[in-house]
Design an enzyme around this catalytic site. Structure first.
Site, PDB file in Angstrom:
ATOM      1  N   GLU A   1     -27.358  53.921  87.010  1.00 21.85           N
ATOM      2  CA  GLU A   1     -27.919  52.655  86.723  1.00 21.85           C
ATOM      3  C   GLU A   1     -27.032  51.430  86.428  1.00 21.85           C
ATOM      4  O   GLU A   1     -26.978  50.339  86.771  1.00 21.85           O
ATOM      5  CB  GLU A   1     -29.133  52.547  85.739  1.00 21.85           C
ATOM      6  CG  GLU A   1     -30.219  53.451  86.248  1.00 21.85           C
ATOM      7  CD  GLU A   1     -30.959  53.117  87.388  1.00 21.85           C
ATOM      8  OE1 GLU A   1     -30.926  51.750  87.888  1.00 21.85           O
ATOM      9  OE2 GLU A   1     -31.384  53.981  88.219  1.00 21.85           O
TER      10      GLU A   1
ATOM     11  N   TYR B   1     -33.438  45.819  82.243  1.00 19.79           N
ATOM     12  CA  TYR B   1     -33.767  46.704  83.740  1.00 19.79           C
ATOM     13  C   TYR B   1     -33.225  47.980  83.196  1.00 19.79           C
ATOM     14  O   TYR B   1     -33.981  49.086  83.679  1.00 19.79           O
ATOM     15  CB  TYR B   1     -32.652  45.904  84.649  1.00 19.79           C
ATOM     16  CG  TYR B   1     -32.681  47.333  85.968  1.00 19.79           C
ATOM     17  CD1 TYR B   1     -33.958  47.454  86.499  1.00 19.79           C
ATOM     18  CD2 TYR B   1     -31.556  47.768  86.052  1.00 19.79           C
ATOM     19  CE1 TYR B   1     -33.649  48.545  87.633  1.00 19.79           C
ATOM     20  CE2 TYR B   1     -31.518  49.021  86.889  1.00 19.79           C
ATOM     21  CZ  TYR B   1     -32.715  49.239  87.681  1.00 19.79           C
ATOM     22  OH  TYR B   1     -32.369  50.066  88.625  1.00 19.79           O
TER      23      TYR B   1
ATOM     24  N   ASP C   1     -36.005  44.611  88.766  1.00 19.78           N
ATOM     25  CA  ASP C   1     -34.699  44.247  89.073  1.00 19.78           C
ATOM     26  C   ASP C   1     -35.034  43.253  90.232  1.00 19.78           C
ATOM     27  O   ASP C   1     -36.029  42.647  90.510  1.00 19.78           O
ATOM     28  CB  ASP C   1     -33.731  45.270  89.526  1.00 19.78           C
ATOM     29  CG  ASP C   1     -34.528  45.722  90.866  1.00 19.78           C
ATOM     30  OD1 ASP C   1     -35.781  45.689  91.046  1.00 19.78           O
ATOM     31  OD2 ASP C   1     -33.699  46.475  91.712  1.00 19.78           O
TER      32      ASP C   1
ATOM     33  N   CYS D   1     -39.418  44.701 101.969  1.00 17.08           N
ATOM     34  CA  CYS D   1     -39.581  43.261 101.331  1.00 17.08           C
ATOM     35  C   CYS D   1     -38.190  42.748 100.917  1.00 17.08           C
ATOM     36  O   CYS D   1     -37.759  42.493  99.874  1.00 17.08           O
ATOM     37  CB  CYS D   1     -40.229  43.504  99.970  1.00 17.08           C
ATOM     38  SG  CYS D   1     -41.074  41.875  99.454  1.00 17.08           S
TER      39      CYS D   1
ATOM     40  N   CYS E   1     -50.648  41.284  98.911  1.00 15.27           N
ATOM     41  CA  CYS E   1     -49.729  40.303  98.872  1.00 15.27           C
ATOM     42  C   CYS E   1     -50.015  38.882  99.347  1.00 15.27           C
ATOM     43  O   CYS E   1     -50.534  38.666 100.409  1.00 15.27           O
ATOM     44  CB  CYS E   1     -48.712  40.790  99.700  1.00 15.27           C
ATOM     45  SG  CYS E   1     -47.293  39.747  99.815  1.00 15.27           S
TER      46      CYS E   1
END
Length: 302
Positions: free
Chosen positions: A41, A123, A141, A189, A205
DNA sequence: TAAACGTGGGC
DNA sequence: TGCCCACGTTT
């Protein structure tokens, strides 16, 4: 693996189904080891998946545990980090390893404790909770920030985005849920030309339902990455050059401007000194007995 | 070439 | 609290 079942909205079921039908096969998705997850990460902060993949494997081979990382010379970490950018991430990773070692060698599994670790923010702390401990935590994020804003149909603030992510998370499915949304964000996306056909979020959406009116709600929304200041000629560029030079050997005061790539420019000396000072502030460089700049923790040549 | 799976410090 | 900015390198 928990079954995707009742108690979920149709949208949540569709997102989780997309994970079951196949997430990207990324190496860090095969481990639940907290240190391995944390390294991944941190490495993925501002570094693309494609560039981090093999580097993560090599880094963990060399520093398989927090103990190994805590004890290693910083110069060795920087060797393993070379080319990834933002080297203070490597320094913070070592500070984190040291902090963990001094607390019994166990990576914490509570949000507030994870947030005390250097280089671990909102995050990364939640990513460790979700991906190592499989606890309920909603990551936000750039991918999630984009999805959330488009789904809401308007730009979101930081707290608002996190609150929506928290509310959206189906309890007990944190690992698959967050991984699914990362893939949806990266592959579907996308910032440009999103692939809405077949998207599990499409029906809810707001942006898609309104036929994608400009401007894109993700623009300027919380956690969504934005353009950076020009790199060419920047202090960041000089920092990178000076650190690379110091990795090759001690940089003398006379050689500082050249090492930073600033030779011949106006105020080269002062600029180079400021660059060196910023690397010292980050714990990456220090002065040795002869006032040379060296990688922190390294022993000067006898 | 613009964009890329954030954090920390300052105001 | 929340927004702005600095922070590297590669493809």
């Amino acid at each position: 693996m928990p079954r995707v079942d009742a108690g979920l909205t149709g949208e949540q079921r569709r997102v989780l189904l997309s994970a079951e039908s196949g997430l990207r096969d990324l190496p860090w998705r095969r481990t639940r080891d907290p240190w391995s997850v944390l390294v991944a990460e941190v490495m993925l902060q501002q570094t693309q998946v494609a560039r981090a993949e093999h580097r993560w494997v090599a880094f963990l081979k060399r520093f398989p545990t927090t103990a190994a990382c805590a004890e290693a010379p910083l110069s060795e970490l920087l060797e393993e980090w070379a080319g990834l950018g933002y080297p203070r991430r490597a320094r913070n990773l070592q500070l984190t390893a040291i902090q963990v070692e001094s607390n019994g060698g166990v990576i914490p599994n509570r949000l507030e404790d994870l947030l005390t670790l250097p280089g671990v923010g909102p995050y990364t702390a939640r990513a460790v909770l979700a991906f190592a401990f499989e606890e309920d935590a909603a990551i936000v994020d750039t991918n999630l920030g984009r999805i959330l804003a488009r789904r809401a149909g308007r730009p979101l603030g930081r707290a608002e985005a996190q609150a929506q992510a928290d509310a959206w998370l189906p309890s007990g499915q944190s690992w698959a849920w967050n991984q699914a949304l990362l893939d949806i964000g990266a592959l579907r996306c996308r910032p440009q030309a999103p692939v809405c056909t077949g998207c599990p979020v499409r029906r809810t959406c707001a942006w898609a339902r309104a036929s994608w009116p400009a401007p894109d709600p993700a623009a300027g929304s919380a956690a969504v990455s934005t353009r950076q200041a020009k790199f060419e000629g920047s202090a960041r560029q000089a920092r990178g050059r000076l650190l690379r030079a110091a990795q090759q050997g001690a940089v003398s005061p006379e050689g500082l401007s050249a090492a930073a790539g600033l030779e011949g420019q106006a105020d080269a000396q002062a600029r180079a000194r400021a660059v060196a000072d910023s690397l010292v502030s980050d714990g990456l460089l220090e002065r040795d007995g002869a006032s040379n700049w060296v990688i922190s923790g390294t022993t000067p040549n006898p």
